[in-house]
Design a protein around this motif. Structure first.
Motif, PDB file in Angstrom:
ATOM      1  N   LYS A   1      10.218   6.740   5.149  1.00 36.95           N
ATOM      2  CA  LYS A   1      10.447   7.619   6.294  1.00 36.95           C
ATOM      3  C   LYS A   1      11.512   7.050   7.226  1.00 36.95           C
ATOM      4  O   LYS A   1      12.411   7.764   7.686  1.00 36.95           O
TER       5      LYS A   1
ATOM      6  N   THR B   1       0.834  -1.192   0.000  1.00 31.94           N
ATOM      7  CA  THR B   1       0.000   0.000   0.000  1.00 31.94           C
ATOM      8  C   THR B   1       0.874   1.249   0.000  1.00 31.94           C
ATOM      9  O   THR B   1       2.051   1.209   0.380  1.00 31.94           O
ATOM     10  N   GLN B   2       0.276   2.350  -0.410  1.00 25.74           N
ATOM     11  CA  GLN B   2       1.024   3.600  -0.434  1.00 25.74           C
ATOM     12  C   GLN B   2       1.487   3.990   0.958  1.00 25.74           C
ATOM     13  O   GLN B   2       2.612   4.474   1.135  1.00 25.74           O
ATOM     14  N   ASP B   3       0.653   3.759   1.964  1.00 25.55           N
ATOM     15  CA  ASP B   3       1.041   4.082   3.343  1.00 25.55           C
ATOM     16  C   ASP B   3       2.235   3.254   3.785  1.00 25.55           C
ATOM     17  O   ASP B   3       3.139   3.757   4.474  1.00 25.55           O
ATOM     18  N   GLU B   4       2.257   1.985   3.385  1.00 24.73           N
ATOM     19  CA  GLU B   4       3.380   1.116   3.753  1.00 24.73           C
ATOM     20  C   GLU B   4       4.670   1.578   3.079  1.00 24.73           C
ATOM     21  O   GLU B   4       5.745   1.581   3.702  1.00 24.73           O
TER      22      GLU B   4
ATOM     23  N   ALA C   1       0.659  12.633  -3.758  1.00 24.48           N
ATOM     24  CA  ALA C   1       1.725  11.672  -3.489  1.00 24.48           C
ATOM     25  C   ALA C   1       3.075  12.371  -3.366  1.00 24.48           C
ATOM     26  O   ALA C   1       3.880  12.059  -2.473  1.00 24.48           O
TER      27      ALA C   1
ATOM     28  N   ASP D   1      -4.237   6.108  -6.260  1.00 21.64           N
ATOM     29  CA  ASP D   1      -5.419   6.965  -6.231  1.00 21.64           C
ATOM     30  C   ASP D   1      -5.401   8.027  -7.332  1.00 21.64           C
ATOM     31  O   ASP D   1      -6.332   8.836  -7.443  1.00 21.64           O
TER      32      ASP D   1
ATOM     33  N   THR E   1       3.250  14.264  -0.043  1.00 26.94           N
ATOM     34  CA  THR E   1       3.467  13.356   1.083  1.00 26.94           C
ATOM     35  C   THR E   1       4.922  12.912   1.139  1.00 26.94           C
ATOM     36  O   THR E   1       5.541  12.891   2.206  1.00 26.94           O
TER      37      THR E   1
ATOM     38  N   PHE F   1       5.412   4.660   2.026  1.00 28.59           N
ATOM     39  CA  PHE F   1       5.866   5.910   2.639  1.00 28.59           C
ATOM     40  C   PHE F   1       6.465   5.672   4.017  1.00 28.59           C
ATOM     41  O   PHE F   1       7.445   6.326   4.399  1.00 28.59           O
ATOM     42  N   ALA F   2       5.914   4.740   4.783  1.00 28.44           N
ATOM     43  CA  ALA F   2       6.454   4.440   6.112  1.00 28.44           C
ATOM     44  C   ALA F   2       7.870   3.883   6.006  1.00 28.44           C
ATOM     45  O   ALA F   2       8.755   4.227   6.814  1.00 28.44           O
TER      46      ALA F   2
END
Length: 320
Positions: free
Chosen positions: A259, A250-253, A287, A281, A290, A255-256
């Motif tokens: 980071k 996923t995009q959140d994964e 994106a 999306d 972020t 980016f995490a």
């Protein structure tokens, strides 16, 4: 999400290329350069050299990058964010962006070896078919990038290593950065090239790549974000940018993971493309924003200051 849905929106590029091809060189000569690289300020570079290697897919979309107008739209959206420092591109895309005036104040890196086409029978014979060091110097670029896949079972690997070493030296002679992207790679049972993303494999690829050329003074690493990234970054003192690759998870994964890696010593920033240009999306601007928020651009920490005693014992000439 396009800047403009008009199918003729980039027709002027074709006209300029036909009637006034020297416009590319003029645009490069008059372009405002990036203010310069500084320790403690991480850089954000957008990568757009995949099509030149026949790699048009993003995730499950095999032809996602095939529409050049759509790609230019996405690149201009990304480059419009002031946190984006620059571009990594093949000559054709670079020239389009120069003609569009999209590279003002940006870092510019050219893609040098695109001969190892995706799916080619001799894919590991990754010849230098893109930018040369001389061409990058003439463009006023900041450096060149080379993909360096190392397959211990393929005899073409040694030719790629030799060509990479020569390119590093050619760039260094001109005081240009050599951004080296190494992988230990294999062919799977179906003949497809796969990169080994285990930490030990990445570390081994770094050890080989950072020793190429007669000097490493201008060499950077471009590395994937993998598990045990702390061990990977402990394997080099060279400035390192993180690549995105074909997005997985996923995009959140994603980016995490970026980071966490951006917080490690030696990481100079991001050099990513498909993950941000083709987000799930469809929101390219979101994106990019972020990803920009993940950069660590604070002043040097107390821990860094505490090490100053060591750095003071190393003679370094700093230009003002």
């Amino acid at each position: 999400m396009s800047l403009n849905d008009d199918p003729r929106r980039y027709e002027h590029l074709s006209r300029v290329r036909l009637e006034d091809p020297e416009a590319v060189a003029r645009a490069a000569a008059t372009r405002r350069r990036h203010p310069g690289l500084k320790h403690g300020t991480q850089n954000f570079i957008v990568a757009a050299d995949h099509p030149a290697r026949g790699a048009l897919s993003v995730g499950s979309q095999p032809m996602a990058m095939a529409d050049r107008r759509d790609l230019l739209d996405r690149l201009q959206i990304a480059l419009a964010n002031p946190a984006v420092d620059g571009i990594l591109a093949s000559p054709d895309i670079m020239d389009d962006l120069l003609l569009l005036g999209a590279l003002e104040g940006k870092l510019v890196f050219g893609s040098m070896n695109r001969g190892g086409l995706a799916g080619l029978v001799n894919e590991f014979d990754d010849r230098f078919t893109g930018h040369t060091a001389a061409a990058l110097e003439a463009l006023g670029a900041d450096g060149g990038k080379m993909l360096t896949r190392i397959c211990l079972g393929d005899p073409d690997t040694v030719a790629t290593l030799e060509a990479t070493a020569k390119a590093i030296d050619s760039l260094a002679e001109r005081k240009l950065i050599a951004m080296v992207e190494p992988f230990l790679s294999v062919r799977d049972p179906h003949g497809k090239v796969r990169n080994d993303l285990r930490a030990d494999a990445v570390i081994k690829s770094v050890g080989i790549a950072e020793g190429l050329g007669s000097t490493s003074a201008y060499t950077w690493m471009k590395l994937p974000v993998v598990e045990e990234m702390e061990r990977v970054m402990a394997s080099t003192t060279l400035p390192t940018v993180l690549l995105g690759g074909d997005p997985a998870g996923t995009q959140d994964e994603i980016f995490a993971s970026w980071k966490a890696a951006l917080a490690l010593p030696g990481v100079q920033g991001l050099t990513v493309g498909r993950t941000l240009l083709y987000p799930a999306d469809g929101d390219v601007a979101g994106a990019v924003a972020t990803a920009a928020s993940l950069l660590n651009n604070a002043a040097p920490t107390a821990a860094v200051s505490a090490d100053r005693g060591l750095s003071d014992r190393i003679p370094v000439k700093v230009s003002e």
